[in-house]
Design a protein around this motif. Structure first.
Motif, PDB file in Angstrom:
ATOM      1  N   ALA A   6       2.217   1.800  -3.486  1.00  0.00           N
ATOM      2  CA  ALA A   6       1.217   2.396  -4.382  1.00  0.00           C
ATOM      3  C   ALA A   6       1.134   3.903  -4.172  1.00  0.00           C
ATOM      4  O   ALA A   6       1.014   4.678  -5.124  1.00  0.00           O
ATOM      5  CB  ALA A   6      -0.141   1.742  -4.152  1.00  0.00           C
ATOM      6  N   GLU A   7       1.259   4.313  -2.923  1.00  0.00           N
ATOM      7  CA  GLU A   7       1.224   5.748  -2.620  1.00  0.00           C
ATOM      8  C   GLU A   7       2.490   6.434  -3.131  1.00  0.00           C
ATOM      9  O   GLU A   7       2.426   7.539  -3.699  1.00  0.00           O
ATOM     10  CB  GLU A   7       1.072   5.950  -1.121  1.00  0.00           C
ATOM     11  CG  GLU A   7       0.937   7.404  -0.709  1.00  0.00           C
ATOM     12  CD  GLU A   7       0.675   7.575   0.776  1.00  0.00           C
ATOM     13  OE1 GLU A   7       0.628   8.727   1.232  1.00  0.00           O
ATOM     14  OE2 GLU A   7       0.543   6.552   1.474  1.00  0.00           O
ATOM     15  N   ARG A  17       0.833  -1.210   0.000  1.00  0.00           N
ATOM     16  CA  ARG A  17       0.000   0.000   0.000  1.00  0.00           C
ATOM     17  C   ARG A  17       0.863   1.254   0.000  1.00  0.00           C
ATOM     18  O   ARG A  17       0.560   2.243  -0.687  1.00  0.00           O
ATOM     19  CB  ARG A  17      -0.930  -0.016   1.218  1.00  0.00           C
ATOM     20  CG  ARG A  17      -2.063  -1.033   1.117  1.00  0.00           C
ATOM     21  CD  ARG A  17      -2.888  -1.047   2.410  1.00  0.00           C
ATOM     22  NE  ARG A  17      -3.979  -1.998   2.356  1.00  0.00           N
ATOM     23  CZ  ARG A  17      -5.216  -1.715   1.946  1.00  0.00           C
ATOM     24  NH1 ARG A  17      -5.502  -0.492   1.534  1.00  0.00           N
ATOM     25  NH2 ARG A  17      -6.153  -2.646   1.943  1.00  0.00           N
ATOM     26  N   ASP A  18       1.952   1.207   0.778  1.00  0.00           N
ATOM     27  CA  ASP A  18       2.873   2.349   0.798  1.00  0.00           C
ATOM     28  C   ASP A  18       3.510   2.556  -0.577  1.00  0.00           C
ATOM     29  O   ASP A  18       3.698   3.697  -1.028  1.00  0.00           O
ATOM     30  CB  ASP A  18       3.963   2.126   1.853  1.00  0.00           C
ATOM     31  CG  ASP A  18       3.427   2.223   3.283  1.00  0.00           C
ATOM     32  OD1 ASP A  18       2.309   2.757   3.463  1.00  0.00           O
ATOM     33  OD2 ASP A  18       4.114   1.756   4.205  1.00  0.00           O
ATOM     34  N   GLU A  55      -2.091   5.243  -5.680  1.00  0.00           N
ATOM     35  CA  GLU A  55      -3.013   4.826  -4.618  1.00  0.00           C
ATOM     36  C   GLU A  55      -4.472   4.978  -5.002  1.00  0.00           C
ATOM     37  O   GLU A  55      -5.333   4.191  -4.578  1.00  0.00           O
ATOM     38  CB  GLU A  55      -2.722   5.576  -3.309  1.00  0.00           C
ATOM     39  CG  GLU A  55      -3.064   7.064  -3.307  1.00  0.00           C
ATOM     40  CD  GLU A  55      -1.946   7.928  -3.845  1.00  0.00           C
ATOM     41  OE1 GLU A  55      -1.959   9.136  -3.585  1.00  0.00           O
ATOM     42  OE2 GLU A  55      -1.062   7.382  -4.533  1.00  0.00           O
ATOM     43  N   GLU A  56      -4.806   5.963  -5.855  1.00  0.00           N
ATOM     44  CA  GLU A  56      -6.198   6.161  -6.264  1.00  0.00           C
ATOM     45  C   GLU A  56      -6.609   5.196  -7.374  1.00  0.00           C
ATOM     46  O   GLU A  56      -7.793   5.091  -7.687  1.00  0.00           O
ATOM     47  CB  GLU A  56      -6.399   7.608  -6.744  1.00  0.00           C
ATOM     48  CG  GLU A  56      -6.150   8.660  -5.678  1.00  0.00           C
ATOM     49  CD  GLU A  56      -7.138   8.520  -4.527  1.00  0.00           C
ATOM     50  OE1 GLU A  56      -8.298   8.133  -4.785  1.00  0.00           O
ATOM     51  OE2 GLU A  56      -6.736   8.781  -3.368  1.00  0.00           O
TER      52      GLU A  56
END
Length: 388
Positions: free
Chosen positions: A251-252, A248-249, A257-258
């Protein structure tokens, strides 16, 4: 109650498994589907398995029993779970072969498979192995040095002791047995037929799907890095919380992330809806001896992106039902950016689906079982031809 043959023309088959929880991944799912595929008029299946009181495991057992497969379970706890070690299970297995015509073990590095091999030899019964990648150089190499040496030695024993080794792809066959002569056949795992996903490519972002465990070899991090701005990623799977947070990090960090949706573990009954929600299934793995998630996508009518080190890549090449890439960010991004002929590739998945049909698997394995019973403990040219 002892299992007895009710029809002298039927092969009485004992399948041995170290466990059935779906969260483990493809091997357990493939074992269940193999039992369901071959159980029928010509073959009567009994499955004995070590169990771990997992909900997905209970669901699999219920499904097998509903289909008429006899299931004998031996619950395990604590450290015994790692190697599927159980005293009661071993005692039962050592006595069981006299009631069966053929034994078929799934997975190599487990206590259950080792005991099944010994039991079959003691009773003079033919015995087969579906290794689920565990005999490949890839699997052996990822172990630490003492285990690696033990696996190499045991691999040599296995390919001589088992009457037939069933590999799910030519890739698995070559990576398991190229250093020695083995009694091996190549038969793809059965993938249940289902209503095919037929929908036109929607306007807007390309919808890419990922289905699997968060294991490093599956290269989900690479896929996130490669995701172009023109695509969305639907991630169906799960893993340790620390790994999940790192992904997840990531992707950010890459600004995606969106465009990444985290669905969590998606079970068998929800796969249809998942495949309907994507245009392409991506499996940029470093290695997959078969690639069950990609095979399921093909059976559902969804084209796939896989690497050359995924077993079903041969189906993709033969039928043009997807893309073959190297596991490199730039190449994966380029293919996802330019994927504009998905409708044609989706239409071609029907040809791959025929090769994955459970009826095809059942016909080949049934002939192999009969060949072994007719000529026990000998791997003959007739047995090899039976799987062709």
């Amino acid at each position: 109650m002892p299992e007895t043959r009710t029809d002298s023309s039927s092969i009485n088959l004992l399948v041995v498994s170290a466990g059935l929880p779906a969260v483990i991944g493809g091997p357990t799912t493939a074992t269940v589907e193999a039992c369901l595929a071959v159980h029928g008029n010509d073959v009567s299946v009994t499955l004995v398995a070590a169990t771990r009181d997992d909900p997905s495991e209970r669901a699999a057992i219920d499904r097998l029993r509903t289909a008429g497969v006899r299931v004998r379970t031996f619950p395990l706890a604590g450290l015994a779970r790692r190697w599927s070690f159980g005293f009661r299970l071993a005692v039962w297995l050592l006595a069981a072969p006299r009631r069966y015509d053929v034994l078929h073990a799934h997975g190599a590095w487990t206590f259950t498979t080792l005991v099944a091999l010994v039991a079959a030899k003691l009773h003079g019964r033919p015995v087969m192995l579906t290794p689920h990648e565990s005999l490949t150089d890839f699997d052996v190499a990822k172990s630490r040095l003492p285990a690696r040496a033990a696996k190499r030695l045991l691999r040599r024993v296995y390919v001589r002791a088992f009457d037939v080794v069933v590999c799910a792809s030519q890739l698995e066959h070559d990576d398991s047995l190229r250093h020695q002569r083995g009694r091996a056949i190549v038969v793809p795992h059965p993938v249940p037929s289902q209503q095919r996903v037929i929908h036109p490519r929607q306007e807007g972002p390309l919808r890419v799907g990922f289905l699997g465990r968060f294991h490093p070899k599956k290269n989900l991090a690479l896929l996130i890095k490669a995701l172009p701005n023109s695509a969305l990623l639907r991630v169906a799977g799960d893993g340790p919380s620390a790994v999940r947070e790192r992904l997840r990090d990531l992707a950010e960090e890459v600004g995606a992330e969106e465009r990444v949706e985290w669905l969590g573990f998606v079970g068998r009954v929800d796969r249809r809806a998942f495949f309907e929600s994507i245009d392409l299934l991506a499996m940029p793995s470093a290695y997959e001896s078969f690639g069950l998630a990609a095979a399921e996508a093909l059976a559902a009518g969804v084209p796939v992106l896989v690497t050359r080190r995924v077993g079903v890549a041969s189906l993709v090449t033969d039928h043009g039902c997807g893309f073959i890439v190297e596991p490199v960010v730039d190449e994966v991004r380029r293919v996802l950016t330019d994927a504009n002929d998905l409708g044609e590739r989706a239409a071609r998945t029907q040809h791959a689906a025929r090769e994955l049909d459970p009826r095809t698997y059942a016909a080949k394995l049934s002939r192999v079982y009969r060949g072994l019973v007719a000529s026990p403990r000998r791997y003959t040219p007739a047995v090899r031809r039976a799987a062709s």
